[in-house]
Design a protein around this motif. Structure first.
Motif, PDB file in Angstrom:
ATOM      1  N   ARG A 486      23.323  36.236  25.550  1.00 18.89           N
ATOM      2  CA  ARG A 486      23.838  35.388  26.623  1.00 18.89           C
ATOM      3  C   ARG A 486      25.104  35.979  27.274  1.00 18.89           C
ATOM      4  NH1 ARG A 486      22.182  29.297  24.436  1.00 18.89           N
ATOM      5  NH2 ARG A 486      20.109  29.944  23.725  1.00 18.89           N
ATOM      6  N   LYS A 487      25.103  37.285  27.380  1.00 19.83           N
ATOM      7  CA  LYS A 487      26.179  37.987  28.075  1.00 19.83           C
ATOM      8  C   LYS A 487      25.647  39.335  28.534  1.00 19.83           C
ATOM      9  CE  LYS A 487      29.530  40.080  26.114  1.00 19.83           C
ATOM     10  NZ  LYS A 487      30.785  40.356  25.377  1.00 19.83           N
ATOM     11  N   LEU A 488      26.402  39.969  29.439  1.00 24.67           N
ATOM     12  CA  LEU A 488      26.059  41.298  29.918  1.00 24.67           C
ATOM     13  C   LEU A 488      27.201  42.246  29.600  1.00 24.67           C
ATOM     14  CD1 LEU A 488      24.618  40.372  33.423  1.00 24.67           C
ATOM     15  CD2 LEU A 488      23.325  41.408  31.560  1.00 24.67           C
ATOM     16  N   TYR A 489      26.844  43.432  29.137  1.00 21.87           N
ATOM     17  CA  TYR A 489      27.822  44.478  28.928  1.00 21.87           C
ATOM     18  C   TYR A 489      27.848  45.382  30.157  1.00 21.87           C
ATOM     19  CZ  TYR A 489      27.729  43.135  23.994  1.00 21.87           C
ATOM     20  OH  TYR A 489      27.807  42.437  22.819  1.00 21.87           O
ATOM     21  N   SER A 490      29.049  45.757  30.564  1.00 23.53           N
ATOM     22  CA  SER A 490      29.196  46.709  31.650  1.00 23.53           C
ATOM     23  C   SER A 490      28.827  48.108  31.149  1.00 23.53           C
ATOM     24  CB  SER A 490      30.630  46.683  32.172  1.00 23.53           C
ATOM     25  OG  SER A 490      30.810  47.611  33.216  1.00 23.53           O
ATOM     26  N   SER A 491      28.939  49.080  32.032  1.00 18.90           N
ATOM     27  CA  SER A 491      28.713  50.479  31.676  1.00 18.90           C
ATOM     28  C   SER A 491      29.792  51.309  32.354  1.00 18.90           C
ATOM     29  CB  SER A 491      27.336  50.942  32.140  1.00 18.90           C
ATOM     30  OG  SER A 491      27.258  50.941  33.564  1.00 18.90           O
ATOM     31  N   ILE A 492      29.986  52.527  31.889  1.00 18.53           N
ATOM     32  CA  ILE A 492      30.974  53.377  32.538  1.00 18.53           C
ATOM     33  C   ILE A 492      30.535  53.697  33.967  1.00 18.53           C
ATOM     34  CG2 ILE A 492      31.939  54.303  30.417  1.00 18.53           C
ATOM     35  CD1 ILE A 492      30.248  56.813  30.790  1.00 18.53           C
ATOM     36  N   ARG A 493      29.228  53.659  34.230  1.00 18.63           N
ATOM     37  CA  ARG A 493      28.752  53.879  35.602  1.00 18.63           C
ATOM     38  C   ARG A 493      29.101  52.687  36.497  1.00 18.63           C
ATOM     39  NH1 ARG A 493      23.038  54.051  35.601  1.00 18.63           N
ATOM     40  NH2 ARG A 493      23.144  52.880  33.646  1.00 18.63           N
ATOM     41  N   LEU A 494      28.957  51.476  35.982  1.00 19.75           N
ATOM     42  CA  LEU A 494      29.289  50.293  36.775  1.00 19.75           C
ATOM     43  C   LEU A 494      30.793  50.244  37.060  1.00 19.75           C
ATOM     44  CD1 LEU A 494      28.177  47.745  38.124  1.00 19.75           C
ATOM     45  CD2 LEU A 494      28.577  46.516  35.981  1.00 19.75           C
ATOM     46  N   GLU A 495      31.611  50.640  36.081  1.00 16.66           N
ATOM     47  CA  GLU A 495      33.053  50.691  36.299  1.00 16.66           C
ATOM     48  C   GLU A 495      33.376  51.697  37.408  1.00 16.66           C
ATOM     49  OE1 GLU A 495      35.353  48.763  34.573  1.00 16.66           O
ATOM     50  OE2 GLU A 495      33.699  47.800  33.500  1.00 16.66           O
ATOM     51  N   ALA A 496      32.738  52.866  37.359  1.00 15.37           N
ATOM     52  CA  ALA A 496      32.994  53.889  38.377  1.00 15.37           C
ATOM     53  C   ALA A 496      32.527  53.426  39.750  1.00 15.37           C
ATOM     54  CB  ALA A 496      32.283  55.190  37.992  1.00 15.37           C
ATOM     55  N   MET A 497      31.409  52.713  39.795  1.00  9.57           N
ATOM     56  CA  MET A 497      30.908  52.218  41.072  1.00  9.57           C
ATOM     57  C   MET A 497      31.871  51.188  41.664  1.00  9.57           C
ATOM     58  SD  MET A 497      27.178  50.559  41.871  1.00  9.57           S
ATOM     59  CE  MET A 497      26.840  49.846  43.486  1.00  9.57           C
ATOM     60  N   ARG A 498      32.355  50.257  40.840  1.00  8.80           N
ATOM     61  CA  ARG A 498      33.323  49.262  41.307  1.00  8.80           C
ATOM     62  C   ARG A 498      34.590  49.929  41.835  1.00  8.80           C
ATOM     63  NH1 ARG A 498      36.002  46.628  37.487  1.00  8.80           N
ATOM     64  NH2 ARG A 498      36.606  48.735  36.916  1.00  8.80           N
ATOM     65  N   ASP A 499      35.070  50.947  41.113  1.00  5.81           N
ATOM     66  CA  ASP A 499      36.272  51.644  41.556  1.00  5.81           C
ATOM     67  C   ASP A 499      36.021  52.389  42.865  1.00  5.81           C
ATOM     68  OD1 ASP A 499      37.567  50.695  39.328  1.00  5.81           O
ATOM     69  OD2 ASP A 499      37.368  52.549  38.178  1.00  5.81           O
ATOM     70  N   GLY A 500      34.803  52.919  43.039  1.00  7.52           N
ATOM     71  CA  GLY A 500      34.458  53.576  44.295  1.00  7.52           C
ATOM     72  C   GLY A 500      34.424  52.609  45.463  1.00  7.52           C
ATOM     73  N   ILE A 501      33.983  51.384  45.211  1.00  3.08           N
ATOM     74  CA  ILE A 501      34.013  50.346  46.251  1.00  3.08           C
ATOM     75  C   ILE A 501      35.464  50.083  46.669  1.00  3.08           C
ATOM     76  CG2 ILE A 501      33.554  47.901  46.713  1.00  3.08           C
ATOM     77  CD1 ILE A 501      31.178  48.175  44.689  1.00  3.08           C
ATOM     78  N   ASN A 502      36.361  50.015  45.675  1.00  3.13           N
ATOM     79  CA  ASN A 502      37.774  49.810  45.991  1.00  3.13           C
ATOM     80  C   ASN A 502      38.367  51.010  46.737  1.00  3.13           C
ATOM     81  OD1 ASN A 502      37.705  47.288  44.800  1.00  3.13           O
ATOM     82  ND2 ASN A 502      38.522  47.997  42.841  1.00  3.13           N
ATOM     83  N   ASP A 503      37.932  52.219  46.384  1.00  2.00           N
ATOM     84  CA  ASP A 503      38.360  53.405  47.131  1.00  2.00           C
ATOM     85  C   ASP A 503      37.976  53.270  48.604  1.00  2.00           C
ATOM     86  OD1 ASP A 503      39.259  54.585  44.766  1.00  2.00           O
ATOM     87  OD2 ASP A 503      37.412  55.750  44.478  1.00  2.00           O
ATOM     88  N   ASN A 504      36.768  52.782  48.840  1.00  3.31           N
ATOM     89  CA  ASN A 504      36.294  52.597  50.209  1.00  3.31           C
ATOM     90  C   ASN A 504      37.214  51.639  50.972  1.00  3.31           C
ATOM     91  OD1 ASN A 504      34.534  50.885  52.248  1.00  3.31           O
ATOM     92  ND2 ASN A 504      33.457  52.829  52.015  1.00  3.31           N
TER      93      ASN A 504
END
Length: 553
Positions: A486-504
């Motif tokens: 009943r939870k989701l674990y993130s991934s290092i890829r999802l963290e990098a993608m989120r940070d790339g969105i913020n870079d944008n």
């Protein structure tokens, strides 16, 4: 006498070294969050000491632990001095397999000696150290929007049964507040009960049960946390149909419930109306549409060409009812209808016929599509070409933008080669700079199909295949989150993608202030659609320049 003293000194030194070897059973090394650390990785020199962020971003780091012997229940704690409101998360990074090869790999594809690759972040989970194996912890610290600019120390404490190790790094918070995200992000997902059993310890999840809706909420909240602001929700699939004589009654209450869950979570944004059709067979075959079989069971769908009177009878009513409902809910401006997915030259005519019929019934409906052909100019409102097709036909898509259309790009199992993508065996920076590509070429959105399309053992092997044709999905293509109870674990890829969105977002902010500098910064990372500077050191210098420029009066 001197010889005796020398011998005594050697014994003392030997004893001292023995004490050191007993005490230093566990080593700890900080590394940049964009590094990929494998079980066999050894970092000879620790070079990560600081990270630069804006207010509202996440400051991240990785801590590599290595023990000379097995250690159970190693405890890690993280503290930040004098930064009230900061949200701290951390956990061990798990290793997964990438068992199937694929064609045309990138020149910088990473091959793990052990066959294991880092990806899931198992936050709040205890960890055991295996002798000689690197175990990495991912640390993320969400910076409050109202934080004071300045320098903050992060202290990490590692505790074993007989050792305590402390490490630290510095966060430089620049006097820059991250603005609201303007880049559209869509990760397609599945709510199939079969897949959702992964979130329920393998136990059955009944469609539309209380537990089902709870799990939908968990998915929506995770998407919102990582920058997703549009969701594919199918009114066709979720509607309840009832035939009353010659009339069809449409109940959109389940569609409304999903929309409200995603909207409340912070995802919407936009609604991508789920596909209403598919290919009749292989890749080049024509498209059909789904039509509910109202004579038997409205949960069953016939596959019919759009020219079939039954299809036209249904869709002439369905889209009129849907448009009226969307307008009543004030969702019409946020709604884009996807039709069949990825039309190509060989089947574009069947796609055009479907689109033109739908437009004849509901001219206000905007159509979006992931497309492999550009010969649809009077049909599509939102173009989503695969990034290599965008590269090939860039001038065409520039003209579509001038005509008032919107353009995104997508990646999936393709393109491969040197294009940026989300595969587990690519350098992590290539996932992050996808959204630098968005900025450089002024592309308003990004789409990927694989948020949580897990196989039976998502922690074991991250590749998959279409058994009928042997179409291999590269590692990580089908999901970027991992299931827990009943939870989701993130991934290092999802963290990098989120940070790339913020870079944008930061690049857009810089463009408003110094457009020439923003262009120079993007050009220094992305040279072409499929060629980039992937040096992490260089990337950090460019990020710091952006933040410094934004902080200046």
């Amino acid at each position: 006498m001197n010889v005796k003293k020398t011998i005594a000194a050697l014994f003392i030194l030997n004893g001292f070294l023995n004490v050191l070897s007993v005490q230093a059973q566990v080593s700890a090394t900080l590394v940049d969050p964009l590094e990929k650390v494998f079980p066999e990785t050894v970092i000879p020199i620790e070079s990560f000491r600081e990270i630069d962020v804006a207010k509202g971003e996440v400051a991240s780091a990785q801590l590599i632990l290595r023990s000379v012997q097995d250690r159970d229940q190693v405890k890690v704690t993280v503290e930040v001095e004098n930064l009230p409101g900061a949200v701290i998360s951390y956990g061990p990074i798990g290793y997964v397999r990438a068992e199937r090869p694929y064609t045309d790999p990138a020149i910088d594809r990473i091959t793990s000696i052990t066959g294991f690759y880092p990806d899931p972040i198992m936050d709040n989970q205890p960890v055991d150290l295996l002798a000689g194996q690197a175990q990495t912890f991912f640390i993320g610290i969400t910076i409050p929007l109202d934080a004071k600019a300045g320098t903050y120390t992060v202290t990490i404490t590692v505790s074993t049964d007989n050792e305590i190790i402390r490490k630290s790094f510095i966060i430089h918070i620049h006097n820059v507040t991250l603005e609201k995200q303007r880049l559209w992000i869509a990760n397609w997902y599945t709510l199939e009960p079969k897949r959702l059993t992964h979130l329920n310890n393998g136990e059955e999840v009944v469609l539309y049960s209380d537990l089902y809706w709870k799990l939908v909420k968990i998915l929506a909240e995770k998407m919102a946390d990582y920058g997703q602001n549009t969701a594919m929700i199918s009114p066709l699939e979720l509607a309840i149909y009832k035939k009353e004589g010659d009339r069809i009654a449409f109940d959109f209450s389940r569609f409304d419930r999903v929309v409200e869950i995603f909207r409340k979570a912070g995802v919407l944004g936009r609604i991508e109306g789920g596909h209403i059709g598919q290919r009749t067979g292989n890749w080049t075959s024509p498209f059909i549409v789904y039509v509910p079989d109202l004579e038997s069971d409205s949960t069953l769908f016939l596959h019919l060409p759009i020219q079939d009177p039954r299809a036209q009878n249904f869709y002439s009513r369905f889209f009129k009812a849907l448009v009226a409902h969307l307008k009543e809910k004030e969702w019409m401006s946020d709604y884009y209808q996807y039709l069949t997915d990825e039309p190509i030259e060989e089947n574009k005519q069947s796609y055009i016929e479907i689109a033109r019929y739908i437009k004849s019934i509901a001219p206000d409906i905007k159509i979006g599509e992931a497309c492999h052909t550009k010969d649809l100019a009077d049909i599509i409102d939102l173009w989503v070409p695969q990034v290599d097709f965008l590269n090939k036909d860039f001038d065409f898509y520039e003209e579509r933008k001038k005509a008032g259309d919107e353009v995104w790009f997508y990646t999936c199992l393709a393109p491969k080669g040197n294009y940026a993508n989300r595969f587990i065996d690519l350098p992590l920076i290539k996932t992050r700079i996808m959204h630098w590509i968005n900025y450089k070429y002024q592309i308003d959105g990004y789409l990927h199909w694989g948020f949580n399309w897990w196989n039976d053992n998502p922690f074991v092997d991250t590749t998959d295949t279409n058994d009928a044709v042997g179409n291999f999905l590269p590692p990580g293509d089908a999901w970027i989150v991992y299931p827990g109870y009943r939870k989701l674990y993130s991934s290092i890829r999802l963290e990098a993608m989120r940070d790339g969105i913020n870079d944008n977002t930061l690049l857009r902010m810089l463009e408003a202030k110094e457009p020439a500098l923003a262009k120079k910064m993007a050009d220094s990372i992305v040279y072409k659609f499929d060629w980039y500077d992937t040096s992490i050191t260089h990337f950090r210098k460019i990020r710091k320049k952006i933040l410094t420029a934004l902080a200046e009066d």
